[in-house]
Motif scaffolding. Structure first.
Motif, PDB file in Angstrom:
ATOM      1  N   ILE A  56     -19.990  -6.209   4.075  1.00  0.00           N
ATOM      2  CA  ILE A  56     -18.681  -6.996   4.047  1.00  0.00           C
ATOM      3  C   ILE A  56     -17.845  -5.659   4.104  1.00  0.00           C
ATOM      4  O   ILE A  56     -16.648  -6.035   4.713  1.00  0.00           O
ATOM      5  CB  ILE A  56     -18.507  -7.495   2.695  1.00  0.00           C
ATOM      6  CG1 ILE A  56     -19.856  -8.521   2.157  1.00  0.00           C
ATOM      7  CG2 ILE A  56     -17.255  -8.263   2.374  1.00  0.00           C
ATOM      8  CD1 ILE A  56     -19.824  -8.992   0.937  1.00  0.00           C
ATOM      9  N   ALA A  57     -18.132  -4.652   3.672  1.00  0.00           N
ATOM     10  CA  ALA A  57     -17.071  -3.592   3.680  1.00  0.00           C
ATOM     11  C   ALA A  57     -16.934  -3.031   5.078  1.00  0.00           C
ATOM     12  O   ALA A  57     -15.744  -2.763   5.321  1.00  0.00           O
ATOM     13  CB  ALA A  57     -17.739  -2.294   2.935  1.00  0.00           C
ATOM     14  N   LEU A  58     -17.789  -3.131   5.929  1.00  0.00           N
ATOM     15  CA  LEU A  58     -17.663  -2.812   7.567  1.00  0.00           C
ATOM     16  C   LEU A  58     -16.716  -3.732   8.104  1.00  0.00           C
ATOM     17  O   LEU A  58     -15.861  -3.121   8.744  1.00  0.00           O
ATOM     18  CB  LEU A  58     -19.139  -2.738   8.106  1.00  0.00           C
ATOM     19  CG  LEU A  58     -20.201  -2.047   7.618  1.00  0.00           C
ATOM     20  CD1 LEU A  58     -21.245  -2.304   8.652  1.00  0.00           C
ATOM     21  CD2 LEU A  58     -19.974  -0.586   8.070  1.00  0.00           C
ATOM     22  N   ALA A  59     -16.834  -4.972   7.929  1.00  0.00           N
ATOM     23  CA  ALA A  59     -15.791  -5.827   8.491  1.00  0.00           C
ATOM     24  C   ALA A  59     -14.534  -5.554   7.984  1.00  0.00           C
ATOM     25  O   ALA A  59     -13.432  -5.946   8.496  1.00  0.00           O
ATOM     26  CB  ALA A  59     -16.033  -7.306   8.447  1.00  0.00           C
ATOM     27  N   MET A  60     -14.372  -5.324   6.499  1.00  0.00           N
ATOM     28  CA  MET A  60     -13.079  -5.193   5.624  1.00  0.00           C
ATOM     29  C   MET A  60     -12.343  -4.073   6.192  1.00  0.00           C
ATOM     30  O   MET A  60     -11.260  -3.754   6.135  1.00  0.00           O
ATOM     31  CB  MET A  60     -13.346  -5.184   4.153  1.00  0.00           C
ATOM     32  CG  MET A  60     -12.212  -5.067   3.488  1.00  0.00           C
ATOM     33  SD  MET A  60     -11.398  -6.743   3.243  1.00  0.00           S
ATOM     34  CE  MET A  60     -12.502  -7.789   1.795  1.00  0.00           C
ATOM     35  N   THR A  61     -13.176  -3.040   6.747  1.00  0.00           N
ATOM     36  CA  THR A  61     -12.603  -1.799   7.300  1.00  0.00           C
ATOM     37  C   THR A  61     -11.584  -2.283   8.595  1.00  0.00           C
ATOM     38  O   THR A  61     -10.442  -1.673   8.486  1.00  0.00           O
ATOM     39  CB  THR A  61     -13.659  -0.779   7.760  1.00  0.00           C
ATOM     40  OG1 THR A  61     -14.477  -0.475   6.593  1.00  0.00           O
ATOM     41  CG2 THR A  61     -12.965   0.399   8.323  1.00  0.00           C
ATOM     42  N   LEU A  62     -12.103  -2.827   9.387  1.00  0.00           N
ATOM     43  CA  LEU A  62     -11.242  -3.443  10.787  1.00  0.00           C
ATOM     44  C   LEU A  62     -10.176  -4.248  10.063  1.00  0.00           C
ATOM     45  O   LEU A  62      -8.820  -3.930  10.528  1.00  0.00           O
ATOM     46  CB  LEU A  62     -12.216  -4.451  11.391  1.00  0.00           C
ATOM     47  CG  LEU A  62     -12.710  -3.654  12.765  1.00  0.00           C
ATOM     48  CD1 LEU A  62     -13.815  -2.460  12.003  1.00  0.00           C
ATOM     49  CD2 LEU A  62     -13.455  -4.475  13.703  1.00  0.00           C
ATOM     50  N   LEU A  63     -10.255  -5.187   8.754  1.00  0.00           N
ATOM     51  CA  LEU A  63      -9.131  -5.901   8.519  1.00  0.00           C
ATOM     52  C   LEU A  63      -8.122  -5.135   7.783  1.00  0.00           C
ATOM     53  O   LEU A  63      -6.797  -5.064   8.174  1.00  0.00           O
ATOM     54  CB  LEU A  63      -9.748  -6.990   7.616  1.00  0.00           C
ATOM     55  CG  LEU A  63      -8.638  -8.019   6.964  1.00  0.00           C
ATOM     56  CD1 LEU A  63      -7.891  -8.757   8.233  1.00  0.00           C
ATOM     57  CD2 LEU A  63      -9.045  -8.943   6.101  1.00  0.00           C
ATOM     58  N   LEU A  64      -8.576  -4.019   6.983  1.00  0.00           N
ATOM     59  CA  LEU A  64      -7.616  -3.053   6.388  1.00  0.00           C
ATOM     60  C   LEU A  64      -6.898  -2.324   7.441  1.00  0.00           C
ATOM     61  O   LEU A  64      -5.675  -2.117   7.224  1.00  0.00           O
ATOM     62  CB  LEU A  64      -8.233  -2.266   5.527  1.00  0.00           C
ATOM     63  CG  LEU A  64      -8.554  -2.729   4.037  1.00  0.00           C
ATOM     64  CD1 LEU A  64      -9.278  -1.958   3.262  1.00  0.00           C
ATOM     65  CD2 LEU A  64      -7.055  -3.178   3.303  1.00  0.00           C
ATOM     66  N   THR A  65      -7.557  -1.646   8.717  1.00  0.00           N
ATOM     67  CA  THR A  65      -7.013  -0.872   9.550  1.00  0.00           C
ATOM     68  C   THR A  65      -5.883  -2.029  10.161  1.00  0.00           C
ATOM     69  O   THR A  65      -4.674  -1.506  10.735  1.00  0.00           O
ATOM     70  CB  THR A  65      -8.078  -0.616  10.595  1.00  0.00           C
ATOM     71  OG1 THR A  65      -8.983  -0.016   9.903  1.00  0.00           O
ATOM     72  CG2 THR A  65      -7.329   0.300  11.575  1.00  0.00           C
TER      73      THR A  65
END
Length: 327
Positions: A56-65
């Motif tokens: 989940i954190a991997l995908a959340m990284t793109l969203l936060l970016t």
């Protein structure tokens, strides 16, 4: 003539460098403090939990970016396996088909998040907080708050997602291999693809990105769908591993996932993201959780350590950013 900066200094200016140093210090500290920390059984348990929030954190990284975040991931984490099991039990469909339907529903949740944020200009905090309550409430209502029967159905999904191999005395789950493969994929997308450039541009300056022809709304909506799908996949991995689907699984995972991403060096305000840093952040948070339990610290005190680490990392990253902008 401008002299090139020393490579060591350039390395420490990277947002994930400080997190990596703290990770090394944490490993050394816990290894010295407790001889069970590096025991094969503890490593096996640690590596089994690691991928489930890490994916989940991997995908959340793109969203936060891109300047947004999703608070509904913890609820989707429980929703996907519960829906899969309900369809399998009541409609008599194979688990593979049930999971496909459940993933389509999780994608719809992400689509709804994205459309509300982009088309109605409502903040992602309010939209995804509301979606958290809707999804969690629906899951609890459908199950009456009780865990569903054990996932005993035989399917190729079990060896595919949570099958195990032995490396020495340490047991590795297939989910760890999925986490590594997805980390490589998301690193490529963020750093080598046009989509990655669009994501960083949107997070840095949305209006400038829009003026340069970046499809801002489509990219953000796609990221919300991706995050929701990864949360559903992680929930299914967790349920297959423990052979149970609980409506309260993933409670407060959204905060822990965001903590992993921010601790790794991704800016909470958007514009700067790092998948390598997120992997370091996932390792750091999970090692601290594991280490403090081995030291006998009450599990309820875990959030104190996480909060202190996030605050420390924000101070460190802020100091690095100011130093970099001055030089």
């Amino acid at each position: 003539m401008k002299m090139p900066r020393p490579s060591l200094r350039r390395m420490f200016e990277k947002p994930e460098a400080a997190s990596f140093l703290i990770l090394l210090m944490a490993v050394v500290f816990f290894a010295i403090s407790n001889d069970r920390f590096l025991h094969p059984l503890n490593l096996t348990n640690f590596l089994a939990f690691l991928p489930e929030l890490g994916i989940i954190a991997l995908a959340m990284t793109l969203l936060l970016t891109a300047g947004e975040f999703d608070l509904s991931v913890g609820a989707v984490f429980a929703f996907c396996p519960v829906v899969t099991l309900l369809i399998t039990q009541h409609a008599g469909l194979p688990m593979e088909i049930s999971l496909l339907i459940a993933l389509c529903l999780t994608a719809f949740i992400g689509l709804a998040n994205g459309l509300f944020v982009t088309r109605l200009a409502i903040s992602s905090f309010l939209v995804t907080l509301s979606m958290l309550l809707i999804v969690r409430g629906s899951t609890l209502f459908a199950t009456q708050g009780f865990p569903l029967d054990s996932l005993t159905s035989e399917s190729f999904l079990r060896p595919l997602l949570v099958g195990t191999i032995e490396i020495g005395s340490v047991r590795i789950h297939a989910s760890l291999l999925w986490f590594i493969a997805l980390a490589a994929l998301f690193h490529y997308i963020l750093n080598r693809s046009q989509i990655g450039n669009w994501v960083s541009a949107i997070g840095s300056n949305r209006n400038a990105a829009l003026a340069r022809g970046v499809p801002v709304n489509a990219v953000k909506t796609g990221l919300f769908i991706t995050v929701s799908l990864m949360a559903g996949l992680a929930g299914m991995i967790s349920s297959l591993r423990i052979s149970s689907a609980s409506p309260v699984a993933g409670d407060q995972y959204e905060l822990e996932v965001i903590a992993m991403v921010v601790v790794g060096g991704t800016a909470l305000t958007g514009g700067r993201g790092t998948i390598i840093g997120t992997v370091v952040g996932v390792l750091l948070i999970r090692i601290i959780r594991n280490g403090i339990v081995l030291l006998g610290v009450p599990g309820l005190a875990f959030n104190i350590f996480v909060g202190a680490i996030i605050l420390t990392m924000l101070i460190v990253h802020g100091a690095i950013s100011r130093n970099t902008s001055r030089s």
